[in-house]
Design an enzyme around this catalytic site. Structure first.
Site, PDB file in Angstrom:
ATOM      1  N   GLU A 146     -17.092  10.611  -7.659  1.00 45.09           N
ATOM      2  CA  GLU A 146     -18.273  11.289  -7.963  1.00 45.09           C
ATOM      3  C   GLU A 146     -19.440  10.724  -8.778  1.00 45.09           C
ATOM      4  OE1 GLU A 146     -21.097  14.373  -7.729  1.00 45.09           O
ATOM      5  OE2 GLU A 146     -18.699  15.059  -6.662  1.00 45.09           O
ATOM      6  N   ASP A 167       0.445  -0.977   0.020  1.00 45.46           N
ATOM      7  CA  ASP A 167      -0.036  -0.245  -0.004  1.00 45.46           C
ATOM      8  C   ASP A 167       0.891   1.216  -0.326  1.00 45.46           C
ATOM      9  OD1 ASP A 167      -2.134   1.773   1.094  1.00 45.46           O
ATOM     10  OD2 ASP A 167      -3.172   0.196   1.758  1.00 45.46           O
ATOM     11  N   HIS A 226     -10.789  -2.242   4.565  1.00 44.17           N
ATOM     12  CA  HIS A 226     -11.081  -1.489   5.373  1.00 44.17           C
ATOM     13  C   HIS A 226     -11.705  -0.332   6.088  1.00 44.17           C
ATOM     14  CE1 HIS A 226      -7.836   0.507   3.433  1.00 44.17           C
ATOM     15  NE2 HIS A 226      -8.269   1.120   4.766  1.00 44.17           N
ATOM     16  N   ASP A 262      -3.356   4.575  -1.853  1.00 45.35           N
ATOM     17  CA  ASP A 262      -4.300   4.966  -1.115  1.00 45.35           C
ATOM     18  C   ASP A 262      -4.482   6.801  -1.669  1.00 45.35           C
ATOM     19  OD1 ASP A 262      -5.332   4.271   1.236  1.00 45.35           O
ATOM     20  OD2 ASP A 262      -4.209   7.042   1.575  1.00 45.35           O
TER      21      ASP A 262
HETATM   22  C1  GLC Z   1      -7.742   5.253   2.646  1.00 49.16           C
HETATM   23  C2  GLC Z   1      -7.934   4.525   3.718  1.00 49.16           C
HETATM   24  C3  GLC Z   1      -7.744   4.661   4.456  1.00 49.16           C
HETATM   25  C4  GLC Z   1      -7.104   6.286   5.171  1.00 49.16           C
HETATM   26  C5  GLC Z   1      -7.511   7.080   4.335  1.00 49.16           C
HETATM   27  C6  GLC Z   1      -5.839   8.313   4.555  1.00 49.16           C
HETATM   28  O1  GLC Z   1      -8.941   5.800   2.019  1.00 49.16           O
HETATM   29  O2  GLC Z   1      -8.410   3.110   2.535  1.00 49.16           O
HETATM   30  O3  GLC Z   1      -8.016   3.485   5.530  1.00 49.16           O
HETATM   31  O4  GLC Z   1      -8.232   6.522   6.510  1.00 49.16           O
HETATM   32  O5  GLC Z   1      -6.722   6.984   2.722  1.00 49.16           O
HETATM   33  O6  GLC Z   1      -5.327   7.751   4.397  1.00 49.16           O
END
Ligand code: GLC
Length: 555
Positions: free
Chosen positions: A285, A106, A349, A213
């Site tokens: 969106e 990630d 998650h 992310d």
């Molecule tokens: C993404 C992740 C999430 C995290 C956010 C900020 O949406 O999946 O868990 O809190 O980014 O990094």
């Protein structure tokens, strides 16, 4: 559109792949501290191999103060001691590769932790190497000597201002998420280069891909215009996070350029011998969703990068919605570039568990849908056991997003491996409570039950990865069906399958053109039941996979 996948030829591992998302904190604890770790994952590789998945995506395990449980990174090129060491990671990578399981890590490009050395240096001074690595801004004014934030942008967690004052630098910094997650300044080429070096670090170690992310946040209005009020916002009902439409604080076009540059690293000469792949996380969106997904396909090199398709999370579950969406998306992809791969995810998650959203019956038909669609599909750990949200009492709450009322702890509770104390997850006190029914529902009890969630997932995953028609065969929607039935065919040179999903709360029928064998039913799991041409009866919310007896040509 029918044949767009037929024309796909690249030997990318992601095509037809099943990627299993591991949230390391909750997967397997090996040292009794109540938090999962890398050695724990190694212990469970046999389970993953047996499940038949192609790849694992690991949520962050980097050194972090854990304000957002690892999405606040202090060092992109190491492992937090809570999870183990870099040597453990290398061991995991070797052990996974030995079992033919790919590893994706990630990458969190939008922000670091405020304890990252880059930020610590940036906060110190307005000059110097790191001065412009983050988004710093002067106050818009003062009220009784209190500096006022530059604009009305709100963060995603508390719904308060996304700007935090630094007494040291006498400026505000922007944090789209937690106050401990300052946004990097992607307009700065040095930041872009630093992140490319992070990718290179993991590629050199041998990882097979990345999940990137929160990508829409990487580009915002460079003149920092206020966001407009959202008329749909109702105080007290909607989270304050949604008070304004986030049209200026995220989603500006430059993020495609940044992502494309990142994806180009994957095809640099030294990495060409080893095909890699990246998937980007952006909730688009809703208005004109297909077009918004297409912006990613147009913006990035589709042979190595694809956006997550979140329709299974964002949209209601209905035959018509899905038929229209699949039709429009696949037509658009076909018209754009046949190398484009959809990356479906129905949970992760950050989202309530599938069973909690849809109920167990429908969650089982979702498994059939998601594992028979073309492209690459993502399963969040525990969904294969039909885990449900666990209610977490206030004193055990961990997630910072809970402040604004929509905490993610309930979908992050530990894996339910067995009926033992600690559910086989830990010998200690689990960091989040276990589901109260874990003794009944766990991997061990489900392994011996042919009608369990696990057996259903097992059958579908093996079918997908071992059958050319599902792996990379053609996809064709069937239109002349009951409005509450979604049906499509998957075909390869040698075989042809039909997938029929009944979204009705009642029995329903489907007119089958050719005889075949039902090989999977969402209700019974693996079966072998011959069916004749003619009316086929489906039970309430049943989804089935049929293998046609002969390879029938259809005009
Ligand atoms: C993404 C992740 C999430 C995290 C956010 C900020 O949406 O999946 O868990 O809190 O980014 O990094």
């Amino acid at each position: 559109m029918n044949n767009f996948l037929n024309r796909l030829r690249p030997k990318r591992w992601a095509e037809g792949a099943v990627v299993y998302q591991i949230y390391p904190r909750s997967f397997q604890d090996s040292n009794g501290d109540g938090v999962g770790d890398l050695q724990g994952i190694i212990e469970r590789l046999d389970y993953l191999q047996d499940l038949g998945i192609t790849a694992v995506w690991l949520s962050p395990f980097y050194p972090s103060p854990m304000a957002d449980f690892g999405y606040d990174v202090m060092d992109y090129c190491d492992v937090d001691p809570l999870f183990g060491t870099l040597a453990d990671f290398k061991q995991l990578l070797r052990a996974a590769h030995k079992r033919n399981i790919k590893i994706m890590v990630d990458i969190v490009p939008n922000h670091t932790s405020d304890e990252h050395p880059w930020f610590e240096a940036s906060r110190q001074s307005r000059t110097g190497k790191y001065a412009d690595w983050y988004i710093w801004h002067d106050p818009s004014g003062y009220s009784n000597d209190t500096p006022l934030p530059p604009n009305n942008w709100l963060d995603m967690f508390s719904g308060g201002s996304a700007w935090e004052w630094s007494e040291t630098r006498k400026q505000f910094y922007l944090h789209s998420f937690h106050v401990k997650q300052p946004d990097l300044n992607w307009e700065n080429p040095a930041v872009q280069e630093a992140m490319k070096n992070v990718l290179r670090f993991w590629l050199d170690l041998g990882v097979d891909g990345f999940r990137i992310d929160a990508v829409p946040f990487m580009a915002k209005d460079p003149s920092f215009t206020n966001n407009p009020q959202d008329p749909a916002y109702t105080p007290g009902q909607t989270s304050p996070v949604w008070k304004y439409k986030r049209i200026n604080s995220q989603g500006w076009p430059r993020h495609f350029e940044y992502l494309d540059n990142m994806s180009k690293v994957l095809t640099e000469r030294r990495y060409r011998h080893h095909p890699r792949f990246m998937v980007t996380e952006g909730y688009v969106e809703r208005h004109n969703a297909v077009e918004n997904y297409m912006d990613y396909y147009r913006g990035m090199d589709p042979s190595v990068a694809t956006p997550f398709i979140f329709e299974g999370i964002e949209e209601s579950l209905g035959a018509q919605t899905w038929r229209k969406f699949l039709h429009d998306l696949h037509a658009a992809l076909d018209g754009h570039n046949p190398a484009s791969l959809p990356a479906y995810a129905f949970g992760n998650h950050d989202q309530h568990r599938i069973v909690t959203r849809f109920g167990a019956e429908r969650a089982r038909s979702v498994a059939v849908l998601q594992l028979t669609l073309p492209g690459v599909t993502f399963i969040y750990n525990g969904e294969e056991l039909g885990m449900h949200n666990v209610s977490v009492p206030p004193e055990k709450t961990q997630d910072p997003q809970a402040i604004a009322g929509d905490g993610r702890d309930p979908e992050r509770t530990p894996m339910q491996w067995s009926s033992e104390l600690g559910a086989g997850f830990t010998d200690g006190e689990p960091w989040l409570p276990l589901a109260h029914d874990y003794r009944l529902h766990n991997a061990a009890t489900q392994a011996n039950d042919s009608t369990s969630f696990l057996s259903l997932y097992h059958a579908l995953i093996h079918l997908r990865t071992k059958t050319p028609a599902f792996k990379n065969g053609a996809f064709r929607l069937l239109f002349d069906t009951d409005p509450q039935i979604l049906a499509y065919e998957r075909t390869s040179r040698k075989s042809r399958y039909a997938v029929i999903i009944n979204f009705k709360d009642d029995t329903n029928s489907f007119s089958l053109d050719h005889p075949g064998t039902i090989i999977v039913s969402s209700i019974d799991g693996s079966v072998e039941k011959a069916v004749k041409r003619g009316d086929l009866h489906l039970r309430s919310h049943e989804a089935i996979v049929i293998k046609y007896t002969r390879l029938v040509k259809k005009s």
